[in-house]
Design an enzyme around this catalytic site. Structure first.
Site, PDB file in Angstrom:
ATOM      1  CB  SER A 264     100.773  78.355   0.897  1.00 35.53           C
ATOM      2  OG  SER A 264     100.614  79.024  -0.338  1.00 35.53           O
TER       3      SER A 264
ATOM      4  CE  LYS B 216      99.063  77.499  -3.541  1.00 32.37           C
ATOM      5  NZ  LYS B 216      99.806  77.248  -2.306  1.00 32.37           N
TER       6      LYS B 216
END
Length: 603
Positions: free
Chosen positions: A399, A201
């Site tokens: 996401s 991330k």
């Protein structure tokens, strides 16, 4: 003068919109435009236009600069009254090409897409439509003064690729760069408190590192290698150029050589000026240039399709395009479409509508707010309990975009869809050092241990206890994300975590990992939803994919804040929009985020 006019009109229109006198203003100030307003809007958006009469020998002109599922017209461009200048959505464009293939009055297709913008997944969908068009044995002609890389990849479908004698093909490969801010922030006395779950991330990296992490470099390299392999593979097959020869040409900087070199290497067929293209096409069709007739994609999309069913159950297509940020507009609107609570309402309406037998949720989103993603996830799950829902992934469904897709009966992705990125993060600015430099301090009186958490930020450093609390919140959010995906995909949380950790995947790899069920476009998702609903006959309702600026004004009695913001945004210059995009890009991380690393552009 042009900028002054745009600014003046923006100010005047915003004031008029705010006062509720829109209809009077339009009829008083734009009398010459009123007649044309009734014809704005197009086929799939529910317009009531009278289709253009097609004559034998007509050529379909595919004139596109961008590809997206939802388009809004430029209010200044609409003054031209030229339908060919109005934007068209991807679904409308695909429909137009399909109609042209089967219409005997269409004799050829002229492709003019030299500066095309859009994700590669959308380009692939358009490329498939053009390949299908070629099955009709009708020729495709492509011309460009300067072909962008994606435009050239698309144009290799053509039977004839034409290039300006002084033109070029930007076949250079793919690179991904990230601007790092850490040292600059240190000099300013600013620090970002970072909370995240997921090795990959990487959206937070520019604020805390001076270079990309090895994990991020790994995922980006795999991501761009896959895209590049698709592009070179498509070009190699279409132009019958060995893949190694093509790569060697790129590596030596062949894109910077003369246009004649491109002909010698069989990348283009003929060099000519744009003014001569008509004669070239006419000659190949056995006509005179003056006999050529062309029709735009927008006009073609309005033609009736005898093969389209108007009976049976309805398959509703719902579009979720843009960042997941909620429905609260900024003063100047959003640079792009956004996803918010209105999508929850739309899904709920489809669930209760007895005419709707199946739903296709078209997701084209890099993610955004984790909280709003959860609300949309819940709406999708509730809809699935009543009728089948299939997700069609566009350029990106990653996401938060993957979060909202996970509970569907089936997920269909393009091979080059950007997906996965299962992970979340949060950023909190710490300006305590900057405040100290200016002699600023904050003294706080509080009732409870953590009552000052929001009041003190960003003027005081966070304590270890405060960091621990927030990190736990982030980890709890990630655990929820894993649970949602595990439930929807029939996997364990450990299995999801092994392909999660914020890592980005292409659709082709996501299929292997079990994150998607099938590769294909929107049409594939529609067919699969009909199968799940056991519909022998069905018709498709797309809703509105094209938004008419002027018709929206005429129909608005009490314009919303969002619409007024869009009015202001529509009249900004390109430079002002670029500046706004930069500002919004660095102020959008409000709350816990489930979004793509922002540096991963949708190639």
């Amino acid at each position: 003068m042009k900028n002054f006019l745009k600014t003046f009109l923006a100010a005047l229109l915003a004031n008029v919109v705010g006062s509720g006198c829109v209809v009077f203003f339009i009829f008083a100030g734009l009398i010459g435009l009123v007649g044309s307003l009734a014809t704005l809007g197009s086929g799939l958006s529910g317009g009531q236009n009278v289709p253009v009469e097609l004559k034998a020998g007509t050529i379909l002109k595919v004139d596109l600069s961008s590809l997206s599922d939802i388009v809004s017209e430029d209010p200044m461009a609409s003054f031209s009254l030229e339908k060919s200048t109005l934007p068209i959505s991807l679904s409308e464009a695909l429909r137009a090409i399909r109609l042209a293939k089967n219409n005997p009055n269409i004799s050829a297709l002229y492709l003019n897409v030299e500066g095309l913008e859009g994700g590669l997944a959308s380009v692939d969908a358009l490329r498939r439509a053009l390949e299908d068009f070629k099955q009709s044995k009708k020729p495709i002609f492509a011309y460009g003064d300067m072909y962008s890389q994606k435009a050239y990849y698309l144009s290799t479908v053509a039977n004839h690729i034409l290039l300006n004698p002084e033109g070029a093909v930007s076949l250079t490969g793919i690179a991904s760069g990230t601007m790092m801010y850490k040292d600059a922030l240190d000099k300013l006395g600013l620090k970002m408190e970072v909370f995240k779950v997921g090795t990959f991330k990487s959206a937070v990296e520019p604020y805390i590192l001076n270079e990309m992490s090895e994990a991020n470099k790994l995922q980006v390299q795999e991501y761009i290698d896959g895209l590049w392999a698709s592009i070179t593979g498509g070009i190699s097959q279409a132009r019958k150029i060995p893949a190694d020869s093509l790569q060697a040409f790129v590596n030596r900087g062949g894109a910077f050589e003369s246009a004649k070199t491109l002909v010698d290497h069989k990348l283009v067929d003929t060099l000519m000026y744009r003014a001569d293209v008509g004669k070239y096409i006419a000659k190949h069709l056995g006509k005179e240039a003056k006999e050529l007739r062309m029709i735009s994609l927008a006009d073609m999309a309005e033609q009736a399709d005898p093969s389209e069913s108007r009976t049976g159950g309805q398959v509703r297509v719902i579009f979720a395009e843009g960042e997941i940020v909620g429905d609260i507009p900024t003063s100047f609107g959003s640079v792009n479409s956004t996803i918010g609570y209105s999508l929850v309402d739309e899904l709920g309406e489809a669930a209760e509508d007895e005419d709707v037998k199946a739903v296709v949720l078209r997701v084209n989103s890099p993610g955004g707010s984790a909280f709003i993603s959860e609300q949309i996830w819940h709406a999708v799950k509730q809809l699935r309990a009543k009728k089948p829902i299939v997700v069609s992934m566009g350029d990106a469904a990653a996401s938060g975009g993957y979060y909202i897709a996970s509970p569907a009966n089936m997920i269909v992705a393009e091979a080059n869809t950007i997906t996965g990125s299962i992970g979340i993060f949060g950023l909190i600015p710490n300006a305590s050092e900057l405040a100290k430099r200016f002699g600023l301090s904050m003294d706080i009186v509080k009732t409870s241990e953590y009552a000052d958490l929001e009041v003190g930020i960003p003027f005081r450093p966070m304590t270890d206890e405060q960091r621990t609390l927030i990190q736990r919140q982030i980890e709890r959010g990630y655990d929820t994300f894993l649970s949602r995906v595990a439930e929807g995909r029939g996997m364990t949380k450990a299995q999801v975590d092994s392909v999660g950790q914020g890592r980005v995947w292409l659709g082709s790899k996501a299929l292997q990992l079990g994150l998607v069920d099938k590769l294909g476009g929107l049409d594939t998702a529609i067919k699969e939803s009909a199968k799940l609903a056991k519909l022998n006959e069905y018709h498709v309702h797309y809703g509105e994919t094209s938004r008419s600026f002027w018709m929206e004004i005429l129909e608005s009695q009490t314009p919303t804040d969002e619409f007024i913001a869009r009015v202001r945004h529509a009249f900004l210059t390109d430079e002002e929009r670029s500046a706004l995009r930069l500002v919004q890009g660095h102020t959008r991380y409000a709350g816990i985020q489930a979004r793509l690393p922002y540096e991963l552009s949708l190639y």
